[in-house]
Design an enzyme around this catalytic site. Structure first.
Site, PDB file in Angstrom:
ATOM      1  N   ASP A 224       0.832  -1.193   0.000  1.00  0.00           N
ATOM      2  CA  ASP A 224       0.000   0.000   0.000  1.00  0.00           C
ATOM      3  C   ASP A 224       0.875   1.255   0.000  1.00  0.00           C
ATOM      4  O   ASP A 224       1.882   1.329   0.715  1.00  0.00           O
ATOM      5  CB  ASP A 224      -0.879  -0.022   1.255  1.00  0.00           C
ATOM      6  CG  ASP A 224      -1.930   1.060   1.271  1.00  0.00           C
ATOM      7  OD1 ASP A 224      -2.782   1.068   0.368  1.00  0.00           O
ATOM      8  OD2 ASP A 224      -1.910   1.878   2.207  1.00  0.00           O
ATOM      9  N   GLU A 315       1.680  -0.425  -5.164  1.00  0.00           N
ATOM     10  CA  GLU A 315       0.646   0.560  -5.428  1.00  0.00           C
ATOM     11  C   GLU A 315       1.357   1.909  -5.471  1.00  0.00           C
ATOM     12  O   GLU A 315       1.587   2.550  -4.440  1.00  0.00           O
ATOM     13  CB  GLU A 315      -0.420   0.559  -4.330  1.00  0.00           C
ATOM     14  CG  GLU A 315      -1.550   1.540  -4.647  1.00  0.00           C
ATOM     15  CD  GLU A 315      -2.287   2.042  -3.429  1.00  0.00           C
ATOM     16  OE1 GLU A 315      -3.477   2.351  -3.559  1.00  0.00           O
ATOM     17  OE2 GLU A 315      -1.666   2.144  -2.360  1.00  0.00           O
TER      18      GLU A 315
END
Length: 590
Positions: A224, A315
């Site tokens: 993330d 990401e």
């Protein structure tokens, strides 16, 4: 859990030839645990529920699953606020439940990727609680981004940065004696303080976290905010560009308009500068700093300690694609989500350009292109591709949103877009429910919303709840088979019965059948490891290319296109009369 050499139906650890890693051509299915399957009836999905439904994913034909966070968390941001990285939140089960899930997945031939959230922790994490209790300038405070305020008595935040969830990116703490203290940085919600990744102690803690899950047998990590963590020295003020860029793929971008791709803005979720813009805005001082690459080299070395072939997927919301490719150099990560592709308009010229740029950029560093159309942060592409008004990323769609999509057009385009994507060489990600053709839930009542975006913007932005509604399994069961009680942490639409898996399984022409056939054919024709070559002669409104022995045609224009002679392997819509209709993709055996 150590995996040994096993039959083809079981994931095995064998010698890996560089360039032949499984993730280079894999189709990976994202599971949002709280919305996938609920075994207890409390209305929230869990790990045993996922385990029970894994055979359906093996039958679908994916290669791996990616689990959004299931770690201990106060759940103020749906698990992306972690309070303990080495335990399962009781909401989802136990570590034993995770081990059973992993064992079941591997027995079905499915790899398992865990979501790692390293940019920030929950404010309930032990590390942050110790930092609050410690004096200014202490080693405990240095784990996070604490700073003195500006102005008289430090009453103003250290800079003007705005949280991507709305409001200031700084919150002030209260000292044990009741006096105002320092400020701490939080790119997201105030309950998610940013870690100080310049601190070697923080890096060592995460090496231990990675090893904890690798020792249990996970096959890798989706990371993330992989473009975050390092902030520009001095933390200078920054004013983001004004909102207004489109989310991409809207109905306003018809096949007859110019060929520029829509873009997304640093508006609300884990976003970055405008993606797809010919001249990107200056990089925010909290995204994409050069120092992040040292972090990923360290993680790469940890994964290399383990046998087999572990994956790191970034990401990274950065622009242009050549910069995204820096995350996947040979000594860093394995994959990076292709957000430029995700948000490209439904126009042939724009798609051809972004596909070419993607293959060139990622191939230039020896990495596969990684394609994606939907995830837990964006409007589902069965709705997004038919929007008729701009929708900045993260704003979401709700009852009062302008330009709501035609569901028939949206689903037709979504089926064509997925059929196009799954024919491309490289790896692809699917988001739970897209194989059912699920649209965005645009009618959620305000009192049901839970996304921090909704609250931090005082209801000005609907946020991401619309793509996170629990998915339907059985058309005539409580909660559509999500559980046996009928409870659901977000209310499900009353008209979702036709989307349920049991209503589509084995039905010719259903979206589930289309996905299942596409994944089987992709595997049989080795399209993930193929090479793309463009084909001319079908007009400007058609995306036409060859991958191995398959000709792929996607008609994005308004006029039907004559098809060449050949056996049709796959078509996103019924074809009659030898012509390819609008918003339809076909695979033809050469």
């Amino acid at each position: 859990m150590t995996l040994e050499s096993t039959p083809d139906s079981v994931v095995s650890e064998t010698a890996i030839v560089p360039g032949d890693e499984w993730w280079r051509s894999a189709v990976i299915y994202q599971i949002y645990p709280r919305s996938f399957a609920d075994s207890t009836g409390d209305g929230v999905g869990d790990l045993p529920g996922i385990t029970k439904r894994l055979p359906a994913l093996a039958q679908l034909g994916v290669d791996a699953i990616w689990l959004s966070p299931f770690f201990r968390s106060p759940q103020k941001d749906a698990g992306y606020d972690v309070s303990d990285y080495t335990d399962v939140d009781p909401l989802f089960g136990t570590l034993d439940d995770f081990d059973r899930l992993l064992e079941t997945a591997h027995s079905l031939g499915l790899r398992v990727i865990a979501d790692m959230v390293p940019n920030h922790t929950s404010d309930q994490h032990r590390w942050f609680q110790e930092a609050l209790a410690a004096p200014e300038g202490s080693p405990e405070r240095d784990r996070y981004m604490f700073r003195d305020g500006k102005g008289p008595n430090g009453d103003l935040p250290p800079n003007n940065w705005e949280s991507v969830f709305g409001g200031s990116m700084w919150d002030r703490v209260i000292n044990p004696d009741g006096t105002p203290g320092q400020w701490y940085l939080h790119i997201f919600d105030k309950s998610q303080p940013d870690l100080n990744w310049e601190n070697p102690w923080v890096r060592e803690q995460f090496f231990d976290v990675l090893r904890f899950w690798l020792d249990r047998g996970v096959d890798g990590f989706r990371v993330d905010v992989a473009h975050g963590m390092i902030k520009k020295a001095g933390l200078p003020d920054y004013t983001p560009p004004a909102e207004g860029a489109s989310m991409g793929g809207t109905g306003t971008a018809s096949a007859d308009e110019d060929d520029s791709a829509h873009s997304i803005t640093d508006a609300d979720t884990v976003l970055a500068p405008v993606i797809g813009d010919p001249e990107p805005a200056p990089e925010p001082p909290y995204w994409g700093q050069e120092g992040v690459h040292d972090i990923w080299r360290g993680w790469h070395e940890v994964l290399a300690e383990y046998p087999g072939d572990r994956v790191l997927c970034a990401e990274a919301w950065v622009d242009p694609l050549e910069k995204v490719a820096l995350w996947v150099r040979p000594d860093e990560m394995s994959q990076a989500f292709n957000f430029a592709y995700m948000f490209t308009d439904w126009k042939a010229s724009a798609l051809k350009r972004v596909i070419t740029e993607s293959i060139d950029a990622f191939g230039g560093v020896g990495a596969p292109a990684t394609w994606v159309l939907s995830n837990h942060d964006v409007v589902r592409h069965a709705s997004r591709l038919a929007l008729t008004a701009d929708s900045p990323q993260g704003a979401g769609i709700g009852p009062l949103s302008p330009g709501k999509p035609d569901p028939v057009v949206g689903l037709r385009r979504a089926r064509a877009a997925t059929s196009l994507m799954l024919a491309l060489p490289g790896s692809a990600y699917l988001y739970q429910g897209e194989e059912l053709g699920l649209p965005e839930d645009m009618e959620l009542p305000d009192d049901a919303r839970q996304d921090p975006t909704w609250f931090r913007t005082n209801g000005e932005k609907y946020g991401r709840d619309g793509c996170r509604v629990p998915i339907p399994w059985e058309s005539d069961k409580p909660a559509y088979g999500f559980n046996a009680s009928g409870k659901s942490w977000l209310p499900q639409p009353k008209d979702w019965a036709p989307f349920a898996r049991d209503a589509q399984e084995g039905v010719p022409g259903s979206t589930l059948t289309l996905y299942t056939d596409a994944l089987r054919l992709r595997r049989e024709h080795s399209l993930g490891t193929g090479d793309l070559s463009w084909v001319s002669g079908y007009g400007k409104k058609v995306v036409a290319f060859r991958n191995r022995d398959v000709l792929v045609l996607a008609n994005l224009g308004k006029v039907a296109v004559e098809l060449p002679v050949g056996d049709i392997l796959l078509s996103s819509e019924d074809i009659t009369g030898g012509a390819l209709p609008t918003d339809t993709t076909v695979w033809i055996q050469l």
